[in-house]
Design a protein around this motif. Structure first.
Motif, PDB file in Angstrom:
ATOM      1  N   THR A 139      -6.604 -22.236  17.042  1.00 61.95           N
ATOM      2  CA  THR A 139      -7.594 -23.297  16.904  1.00 61.95           C
ATOM      3  C   THR A 139      -8.074 -23.448  15.488  1.00 61.95           C
ATOM      4  O   THR A 139      -8.694 -24.428  15.174  1.00 61.95           O
ATOM      5  CB  THR A 139      -8.835 -23.083  17.774  1.00 61.95           C
TER       6      THR A 139
ATOM      7  N   GLU B 183      -6.000 -23.058  21.995  1.00 67.00           N
ATOM      8  CA  GLU B 183      -6.363 -21.661  22.051  1.00 67.00           C
ATOM      9  C   GLU B 183      -6.997 -21.411  23.387  1.00 67.00           C
ATOM     10  O   GLU B 183      -6.338 -21.420  24.408  1.00 67.00           O
ATOM     11  CB  GLU B 183      -7.306 -21.304  20.921  1.00 67.00           C
ATOM     12  N   GLU B 184      -8.298 -21.280  23.393  1.00 64.51           N
ATOM     13  CA  GLU B 184      -8.969 -21.017  24.654  1.00 64.51           C
ATOM     14  C   GLU B 184      -8.681 -22.195  25.580  1.00 64.51           C
ATOM     15  O   GLU B 184      -8.923 -23.326  25.248  1.00 64.51           O
ATOM     16  CB  GLU B 184     -10.474 -20.866  24.430  1.00 64.51           C
TER      17      GLU B 184
ATOM     18  N   ASP C  24     -16.995 -22.516  19.287  1.00 66.75           N
ATOM     19  CA  ASP C  24     -16.139 -21.483  18.684  1.00 66.75           C
ATOM     20  C   ASP C  24     -15.519 -21.964  17.372  1.00 66.75           C
ATOM     21  O   ASP C  24     -15.328 -23.160  17.167  1.00 66.75           O
ATOM     22  CB  ASP C  24     -14.975 -21.141  19.625  1.00 66.75           C
ATOM     23  N   ASP C  25     -15.171 -21.001  16.560  1.00 71.58           N
ATOM     24  CA  ASP C  25     -14.306 -21.192  15.370  1.00 71.58           C
ATOM     25  C   ASP C  25     -15.005 -21.723  14.120  1.00 71.58           C
ATOM     26  O   ASP C  25     -14.353 -21.885  13.092  1.00 71.58           O
ATOM     27  CB  ASP C  25     -13.106 -22.118  15.651  1.00 71.58           C
TER      28      ASP C  25
ATOM     29  N   HIS D 129     -16.864 -14.126  16.678  1.00 64.96           N
ATOM     30  CA  HIS D 129     -15.602 -14.590  17.279  1.00 64.96           C
ATOM     31  C   HIS D 129     -14.429 -14.014  16.473  1.00 64.96           C
ATOM     32  O   HIS D 129     -13.404 -14.657  16.325  1.00 64.96           O
ATOM     33  CB  HIS D 129     -15.600 -16.128  17.264  1.00 64.96           C
TER      34      HIS D 129
ATOM     35  N   HIS E 245      -9.639 -14.206  13.132  1.00 59.03           N
ATOM     36  CA  HIS E 245      -9.096 -15.089  14.173  1.00 59.03           C
ATOM     37  C   HIS E 245      -7.578 -15.106  14.142  1.00 59.03           C
ATOM     38  O   HIS E 245      -6.941 -16.038  14.626  1.00 59.03           O
ATOM     39  CB  HIS E 245      -9.657 -16.516  14.030  1.00 59.03           C
TER      40      HIS E 245
HETATM   41 ZN    ZN Z   1     -11.230 -19.411  18.691  1.00 59.31          ZN
END
Ligand code: ZN
Length: 327
Positions: free
Chosen positions: A63, A70-71, A124-125, A174, A178
């Motif tokens: 991501t 991703e998720e 996220d991210d 997170h 990554h």
């Molecule tokens: Zn992520």
């Protein structure tokens, strides 16, 4: 007599010549075969190496690049079947625990008629160049959310970590890198990455982060190390990890419109007492930003309470941490 001797010699010469020709023939065939085999092997090795590199690249850029998934869009009710994130279907082994955890969460978490809905918006991210806009929108509606961030060292990102904290949102981890291949390589590499993001965020914000989300979720099919060893490590550190039970769908390759993202969320939120909503704060996730305002309006429209994750939040985990224990 002399003639027959001469004939014999001639024949002998011819025989030798033939043998030499046959030998040369065999040798040529062997040389050709050898060169051909070496060529094939070399090209196969090169191909394998290239594929390996490509795979690592894909795994590491899920991501963060924003172009890949991703998720996944997994919800407890559809656990397993809908496992979108199934690059290496063979490396699972978590399905069983995953289903157990889901079943437990699911049963207790189903909303009956009149039950209030607690909704935790998670991003996220980040930080990304969308973070400021997300924060502005949350401020406009006086809503607090949770940001599962990764390690970014530029000054703008540092200011964004601080802004997240200053405006009362939950800053959560997170991973630093990554990068799946490095992060999930071993317990040691996971611990190093974890300490790095934990210390880094503390340095910048002066606040200790207590929550973690695994890149790809705890039920990812990518980690070559048993996810339980990481969960056990987090338990030991007093860190609670969160997966999600509602996905906006913004991580999938399907290009959802903002309206569809809102619909995805609203369809699931009404089912649960506690909804942990998965969204992404990444450069390419423009639809997510556009969906945020109508999503907040729709949630407030059904009387949902929008909250940041804290120690009182009902945990939503694909692998129940309480069953894993400490190391
Ligand atoms: Zn992520």
């Amino acid at each position: 007599m002399e003639e027959s001797t001469a004939n014999g010699l001639k024949q002998e010469r011819r025989r030798r010549k033939r043998i030499t020709q046959i030998r040369r023939g065999i040798l040529s065939i062997f040389v050709i075969w050898f060169v051909f085999s070496v060529g094939i092997c070399t090209s196969l090795l090169i191909k394998v190496h290239t594929l390996e590199e490509k795979m690592n690249y894909l795994l590491d850029n899920f991501t963060v690049s924003g172009k890949m998934e991703e998720e996944s869009k997994q919800t407890p009710g559809e656990a397993g079947e809908s496992a979108y994130f199934d690059l290496e279907g063979g490396i699972d082994g978590y399905e069983e625990d995953y289903d157990i955890a889901q079943a437990v969460n699911q049963k207790d978490n189903l909303a009956g008629p009149g039950d209030p809905h607690k909704v935790y918006l998670t991003f996220d991210d980040g930080p990304s160049n969308n973070t400021a806009q997300i924060l502005d929108l949350l401020k406009k509606y006086q809503v607090k959310a949770t940001f599962f961030v990764i390690g970014r060292e530029d000054e703008e990102s540092k200011a964004l970590y601080q802004r997240i904290v200053a405006e009362g949102h939950t800053l959560a981890m997170h991973s630093y890198s990554h990068k799946y291949s490095a992060l999930y390589q071993s317990l040691e590499s996971f611990e190093q990455d974890f300490s790095r993001i934990q210390n880094y965020l503390y340095e910048i914000t002066g606040q200790e982060c207590l929550f973690y989300r695994f890149p790809g979720g705890s039920s990812n099919h990518v980690s070559s190390t048993d996810m339980k060893s990481f969960i056990s490590y987090l338990n030991e550190q007093g860190i609670t990890y969160f997966d999600w039970n509602v996905s906006s769908g913004d991580a999938t390759s399907q290009a959802y419109t903002p309206e569809e993202l809102v619909e995805n969320v609203m369809t699931d939120v009404v089912k649960y007492k506690t909804s942990i909503v998965l969204m992404h704060d990444a450069e390419t996730k423009v639809s997510t930003v556009k969906a945020l305002e109508p999503m907040i309006q729709a949630l407030q429209g059904i009387g949902a309470e929008i909250l940041p994750i804290d120690e009182n939040t009902t945990v939503v985990q694909h692998i129940a941490a309480a069953n894993v224990g400490k190391q």
